[in-house]
Design an enzyme around this catalytic site. Structure first.
Site, PDB file in Angstrom:
ATOM      1  N   HIS A  93       0.842  -1.206   0.000  1.00 34.81           N
ATOM      2  CA  HIS A  93       0.000   0.000   0.000  1.00 34.81           C
ATOM      3  C   HIS A  93       0.870   1.245   0.000  1.00 34.81           C
ATOM      4  O   HIS A  93       1.756   1.386   0.839  1.00 34.81           O
ATOM      5  CB  HIS A  93      -0.885   0.031   1.255  1.00 34.81           C
ATOM      6  CG  HIS A  93      -2.018  -0.946   1.203  1.00 34.81           C
ATOM      7  ND1 HIS A  93      -3.144  -0.817   1.965  1.00 34.81           N
ATOM      8  CD2 HIS A  93      -2.201  -2.051   0.458  1.00 34.81           C
ATOM      9  CE1 HIS A  93      -3.977  -1.805   1.709  1.00 34.81           C
ATOM     10  NE2 HIS A  93      -3.417  -2.576   0.800  1.00 34.81           N
ATOM     11  N   TYR A  99      -8.883   4.945   8.135  1.00 32.42           N
ATOM     12  CA  TYR A  99      -8.940   5.280   9.562  1.00 32.42           C
ATOM     13  C   TYR A  99     -10.014   6.353   9.703  1.00 32.42           C
ATOM     14  O   TYR A  99      -9.869   7.446   9.159  1.00 32.42           O
ATOM     15  CB  TYR A  99      -7.604   5.829  10.050  1.00 32.42           C
ATOM     16  CG  TYR A  99      -6.529   4.776  10.229  1.00 32.42           C
ATOM     17  CD1 TYR A  99      -5.789   4.303   9.150  1.00 32.42           C
ATOM     18  CD2 TYR A  99      -6.250   4.261  11.489  1.00 32.42           C
ATOM     19  CE1 TYR A  99      -4.799   3.343   9.325  1.00 32.42           C
ATOM     20  CE2 TYR A  99      -5.258   3.301  11.673  1.00 32.42           C
ATOM     21  CZ  TYR A  99      -4.541   2.849  10.586  1.00 32.42           C
ATOM     22  OH  TYR A  99      -3.560   1.896  10.760  1.00 32.42           O
ATOM     23  N   PRO A 120      -3.244  -0.155  19.249  1.00 32.73           N
ATOM     24  CA  PRO A 120      -3.024  -0.615  17.874  1.00 32.73           C
ATOM     25  C   PRO A 120      -3.239   0.436  16.779  1.00 32.73           C
ATOM     26  O   PRO A 120      -2.981   0.153  15.606  1.00 32.73           O
ATOM     27  CB  PRO A 120      -4.023  -1.766  17.719  1.00 32.73           C
ATOM     28  CG  PRO A 120      -5.069  -1.524  18.748  1.00 32.73           C
ATOM     29  CD  PRO A 120      -4.408  -0.810  19.875  1.00 32.73           C
ATOM     30  N   LYS A 130       1.728  -0.685  15.141  1.00 33.11           N
ATOM     31  CA  LYS A 130       3.167  -0.745  15.422  1.00 33.11           C
ATOM     32  C   LYS A 130       3.669  -1.938  16.224  1.00 33.11           C
ATOM     33  O   LYS A 130       4.872  -2.207  16.236  1.00 33.11           O
ATOM     34  CB  LYS A 130       3.581   0.525  16.193  1.00 33.11           C
ATOM     35  CG  LYS A 130       3.568   1.770  15.365  1.00 33.11           C
ATOM     36  CD  LYS A 130       4.668   1.723  14.336  1.00 33.11           C
ATOM     37  CE  LYS A 130       4.518   2.832  13.320  1.00 33.11           C
ATOM     38  NZ  LYS A 130       5.023   2.516  12.025  1.00 33.11           N
ATOM     39  N   TYR A 176       4.382   6.211  10.167  1.00 32.10           N
ATOM     40  CA  TYR A 176       3.549   5.053   9.817  1.00 32.10           C
ATOM     41  C   TYR A 176       4.336   4.017   9.011  1.00 32.10           C
ATOM     42  O   TYR A 176       4.256   2.822   9.281  1.00 32.10           O
ATOM     43  CB  TYR A 176       2.315   5.525   9.034  1.00 32.10           C
ATOM     44  CG  TYR A 176       1.240   4.479   8.941  1.00 32.10           C
ATOM     45  CD1 TYR A 176       0.383   4.233  10.017  1.00 32.10           C
ATOM     46  CD2 TYR A 176       1.070   3.724   7.794  1.00 32.10           C
ATOM     47  CE1 TYR A 176      -0.604   3.262   9.958  1.00 32.10           C
ATOM     48  CE2 TYR A 176       0.079   2.747   7.709  1.00 32.10           C
ATOM     49  CZ  TYR A 176      -0.753   2.525   8.789  1.00 32.10           C
ATOM     50  OH  TYR A 176      -1.729   1.563   8.727  1.00 32.10           O
TER      51      TYR A 176
HETATM   52  P1  FAD Z   1       3.199 -12.398  21.028  1.00 30.85           P
HETATM   53  O1  FAD Z   1       2.774 -12.402  19.603  1.00 30.85           O
HETATM   54  O2  FAD Z   1       2.186 -12.151  22.085  1.00 30.85           O
HETATM   55  O3  FAD Z   1       3.911 -13.799  21.288  1.00 30.85           O
HETATM   56  C1  FAD Z   1       4.223 -14.275  22.582  1.00 30.85           C
HETATM   57  C2  FAD Z   1       4.198 -15.788  22.575  1.00 30.85           C
HETATM   58  O4  FAD Z   1       4.603 -16.270  23.854  1.00 30.85           O
HETATM   59  C3  FAD Z   1       2.797 -16.334  22.335  1.00 30.85           C
HETATM   60  O5  FAD Z   1       2.833 -17.290  21.311  1.00 30.85           O
HETATM   61  C4  FAD Z   1       2.387 -16.913  23.684  1.00 30.85           C
HETATM   62  O6  FAD Z   1       1.523 -18.020  23.532  1.00 30.85           O
HETATM   63  C5  FAD Z   1       3.743 -17.309  24.250  1.00 30.85           C
HETATM   64  N1  FAD Z   1       3.765 -17.394  25.714  1.00 30.85           N
HETATM   65  C6  FAD Z   1       3.134 -16.609  26.611  1.00 30.85           C
HETATM   66  N2  FAD Z   1       3.426 -16.993  27.871  1.00 30.85           N
HETATM   67  C7  FAD Z   1       4.253 -18.051  27.760  1.00 30.85           C
HETATM   68  C8  FAD Z   1       4.893 -18.890  28.703  1.00 30.85           C
HETATM   69  N3  FAD Z   1       4.727 -18.703  30.012  1.00 30.85           N
HETATM   70  N4  FAD Z   1       5.675 -19.877  28.260  1.00 30.85           N
HETATM   71  C9  FAD Z   1       5.869 -20.074  26.935  1.00 30.85           C
HETATM   72  N5  FAD Z   1       5.279 -19.315  25.987  1.00 30.85           N
HETATM   73  C10 FAD Z   1       4.488 -18.312  26.391  1.00 30.85           C
HETATM   74  N6  FAD Z   1       0.933  -4.743  15.608  1.00 30.85           N
HETATM   75  C11 FAD Z   1       1.350  -4.221  14.424  1.00 30.85           C
HETATM   76  O7  FAD Z   1       2.553  -4.041  14.231  1.00 30.85           O
HETATM   77  N7  FAD Z   1       0.479  -3.891  13.413  1.00 30.85           N
HETATM   78  C12 FAD Z   1      -0.834  -4.079  13.564  1.00 30.85           C
HETATM   79  O8  FAD Z   1      -1.581  -3.831  12.618  1.00 30.85           O
HETATM   80  C13 FAD Z   1      -1.329  -4.600  14.811  1.00 30.85           C
HETATM   81  N8  FAD Z   1      -2.640  -4.818  15.003  1.00 30.85           N
HETATM   82  C14 FAD Z   1      -3.035  -5.501  16.117  1.00 30.85           C
HETATM   83  C15 FAD Z   1      -4.364  -5.804  16.220  1.00 30.85           C
HETATM   84  C16 FAD Z   1      -4.811  -6.532  17.320  1.00 30.85           C
HETATM   85  C17 FAD Z   1      -6.270  -6.860  17.408  1.00 30.85           C
HETATM   86  C18 FAD Z   1      -3.881  -6.953  18.338  1.00 30.85           C
HETATM   87  C19 FAD Z   1      -4.342  -7.773  19.536  1.00 30.85           C
HETATM   88  C20 FAD Z   1      -2.551  -6.641  18.227  1.00 30.85           C
HETATM   89  C21 FAD Z   1      -2.116  -5.913  17.130  1.00 30.85           C
HETATM   90  N9  FAD Z   1      -0.781  -5.592  16.978  1.00 30.85           N
HETATM   91  C22 FAD Z   1      -0.379  -4.967  15.821  1.00 30.85           C
HETATM   92  C23 FAD Z   1       0.195  -5.962  17.990  1.00 30.85           C
HETATM   93  C24 FAD Z   1       0.945  -7.253  17.665  1.00 30.85           C
HETATM   94  O9  FAD Z   1       0.036  -8.305  17.408  1.00 30.85           O
HETATM   95  C25 FAD Z   1       1.880  -7.620  18.817  1.00 30.85           C
HETATM   96  O10 FAD Z   1       2.651  -6.487  19.144  1.00 30.85           O
HETATM   97  C26 FAD Z   1       2.806  -8.789  18.466  1.00 30.85           C
HETATM   98  O11 FAD Z   1       2.079 -10.000  18.519  1.00 30.85           O
HETATM   99  C27 FAD Z   1       4.000  -8.889  19.422  1.00 30.85           C
HETATM  100  O12 FAD Z   1       4.753 -10.044  19.158  1.00 30.85           O
HETATM  101  P2  FAD Z   1       5.504 -10.809  20.314  1.00 30.85           P
HETATM  102  O13 FAD Z   1       6.206 -11.945  19.651  1.00 30.85           O
HETATM  103  O14 FAD Z   1       6.286  -9.864  21.127  1.00 30.85           O
HETATM  104  O15 FAD Z   1       4.360 -11.339  21.280  1.00 30.85           O
HETATM  105  C1  DHB Z   2      -4.745  -3.530  11.195  1.00 29.73           C
HETATM  106  C2  DHB Z   2      -4.561  -3.398  12.549  1.00 29.73           C
HETATM  107  C3  DHB Z   2      -4.201  -2.175  13.061  1.00 29.73           C
HETATM  108  O1  DHB Z   2      -3.983  -2.030  14.377  1.00 29.73           O
HETATM  109  C4  DHB Z   2      -4.027  -1.075  12.233  1.00 29.73           C
HETATM  110  O2  DHB Z   2      -3.683   0.108  12.769  1.00 29.73           O
HETATM  111  C5  DHB Z   2      -4.213  -1.214  10.878  1.00 29.73           C
HETATM  112  C6  DHB Z   2      -4.582  -2.457  10.352  1.00 29.73           C
HETATM  113  C7  DHB Z   2      -5.129  -4.859  10.648  1.00 29.73           C
HETATM  114  O3  DHB Z   2      -5.312  -5.781  11.451  1.00 29.73           O
HETATM  115  O4  DHB Z   2      -5.245  -4.998   9.438  1.00 29.73           O
END
Ligand code: FAD
Ligand code: DHB
Length: 391
Positions: free
Chosen positions: A72, A201, A293, A297, A385
């Site tokens: 995009h 947005y 979110p 980021k 962004y």
């Molecule tokens: P996580 O993905 O949470 O991974 C952590 C892992 O550790 C998991 O698999 C969990 O099961 C495991 N775990 C937990 N506890 C234990 C334990 N005790 N022992 C072993 N394993 C364990 N970010 C963006 O950049 N862009 C977006 O558009 C965006 N949109 C989002 C929309 C939603 C609805 C949500 C909920 C989040 C969004 N985010 C977005 C944020 C993004 O999903 C997270 O920041 C990202 O998942 C972080 O990755 P991580 O590997 O640090 O943590």
């Molecule tokens: C999506 C999630 C977000 O938090 C955002 O800012 C833009 C897009 C998505 O899940 O597609």
């Protein structure tokens, strides 16, 4: 069991760290609490910054991303029933974002890990950390009813916001910075073609709405809702009606509707701990920081952390150079706070806050008009962004 780096968590942070270490010849074991099916199906982020895409491609895990990811070059800000395009690429010297589901990134990284014969253990229980201040920390866990101990040189806490690694740091050692928002997001995935080629947005009297997508046949949509909202209070018909109301334009735009295949409510918070290190434990990704979110980021920040951590560990294992590890926390926190500010700013500009009065609403509209009409203001949004290279 022994390894060089014990990694807790197989989200994007843990899996990518294991992959980047392996490219440098460093061994690790990844421990994940959930099953493979669960982590591969978890619908979350969708927007990858230019730098995240470049890193995944350079690291050899970007083939499907390049084939299936949707590039995009702009996004839309919609308010008062009118759309305003922010030309991300024009404002940032040609940079862009890519829409590609987080669970697709996770699938690609799991496949790469298993193809390479790397250790990745799912469904581990009762993970505890020991001897973090010594030279040989240990991670203990249970799996298939048996107790195990993993001795390693370093532990990477990549276990997300609700994990155990941050909690293993002695009380009083970390500074915590936190803000809760008085609203949440209700997110859905619907089997229908996106109604717009770019993300929308949308600021509305009734609250924020976001139109995103996953593929030419899957639309991802979000609605601002109350923080304690029950999902049962939102039957499909109510969700579509609210989305239609908030996203409506004066100009005949219509929202395509289809079967809702996933639904969930996400709380919104800003959270940072400092420092990101305790002895031989390094926190990366959501275990150390959460952003609301609205700036898309969280995933990108997790990737930025593990890029710094894998370089630092590489220097240490190559010749005992501790400088990268010593600088890890400060290096990452500079980006973390830039992204915290951007995410808070986008959230504040686009959501209705309970108790807001007409003055607050006028300020938000004025800010939205300014960002939509001034090249300088639009550049601020665009460069944050798509992701800043230097912070
Ligand atoms: P996580 O993905 O949470 O991974 C952590 C892992 O550790 C998991 O698999 C969990 O099961 C495991 N775990 C937990 N506890 C234990 C334990 N005790 N022992 C072993 N394993 C364990 N970010 C963006 O950049 N862009 C977006 O558009 C965006 N949109 C989002 C929309 C939603 C609805 C949500 C909920 C989040 C969004 N985010 C977005 C944020 C993004 O999903 C997270 O920041 C990202 O998942 C972080 O990755 P991580 O590997 O640090 O943590
Ligand atoms: C999506 C999630 C977000 O938090 C955002 O800012 C833009 C897009 C998505 O899940 O597609």
């Amino acid at each position: 069991m022994d390894t060089q780096v014990g990694i807790v968590g197989a989200g994007p942070a843990g899996l990518l760290l294991a992959h980047l270490l392996r490219l440098q010849g460093i061994e690790s074991v990844v421990l994940e609490a959930r099953s493979r099916e669960y982590v591969e199906a978890r619908v979350r982020a969708g927007v990858l910054e230019q730098g995240t895409v470049d890193l995944l491609v350079e690291a050899g895990v970007g083939d499907r991303l390049r084939r299936e990811g949707l590039v995009h070059h702009g996004l839309e800000l919609r308010f008062d029933g009118q759309g305003h395009r922010i030309d991300l690429s024009d404002l940032t010297g040609g940079r862009a974002i890519t829409v590609y589901g987080q669970q697709e990134v996770v699938k690609d990284l799991i496949a790469a890990r298993l193809d390479a014969g790397g250790e990745l253990l799912f469904e581990v229980e009762d993970v505890t950390l020991h001897d973090l201040e010594g030279e040989e920390p240990a991670v203990r866990f249970r799996r298939d009813g048996a107790d195990h101990e993993l001795r390693c040189a370093f532990v990477a806490g990549c276990d997300g916001f609700h994990g155990v690694c941050r909690e293993a740091i002695p009380a009083g050692t970390l500074s915590v910075f936190e803000r809760e928002y008085p609203f949440a997001w209700l997110g859905i995935l619907a089997e229908v073609a996106p109604s717009s080629e770019e993300l929308i947005y949308c600021y509305h009297e009734r609250g924020f709405a976001l139109h995103s997508m996953r593929s030419p046949r899957l639309t991802r949509l979000y609605l601002q809702c109350a923080p304690d909202e029950e999902i049962d209070a939102w039957p499909d018909a109510r969700i579509w009606e609210e989305l239609r109301t908030r996203l409506a334009t004066g100009g005949g735009w219509t929202l395509g509707e289809g079967p809702i295949v996933e639904k969930g409510i996400t709380p919104m918070r800003s959270f940072v701990v400092e420092p990101l290190r305790h002895g031989r434990l390094f926190l990366a990704g959501d275990s150390a920081h959460i952003v609301p979110p609205t700036g898309a980021k969280g995933l990108n920040l997790a990737v930025a952390d593990v890029r710094v951590l894998s370089d630092a560990l590489g220097r240490w294992f190559a010749g005992g150079d501790p400088s990268g590890l010593d600088a890890y926390s400060d290096t990452c926190l500079r980006r973390v706070w830039r992204v915290q500010h951007f995410s808070w700013w986008m959230t504040s500009m686009l959501h209705r806050f309970p108790g807001d009065d007409p003055f607050d609403g006028r300020l938000q509209r004025s800010q939205l008009r300014y960002v939509s009409s001034s090249r300088a203001a639009a550049t601020t949004l665009a460069e944050n962004y798509v992701g800043l290279e230097l912070v």
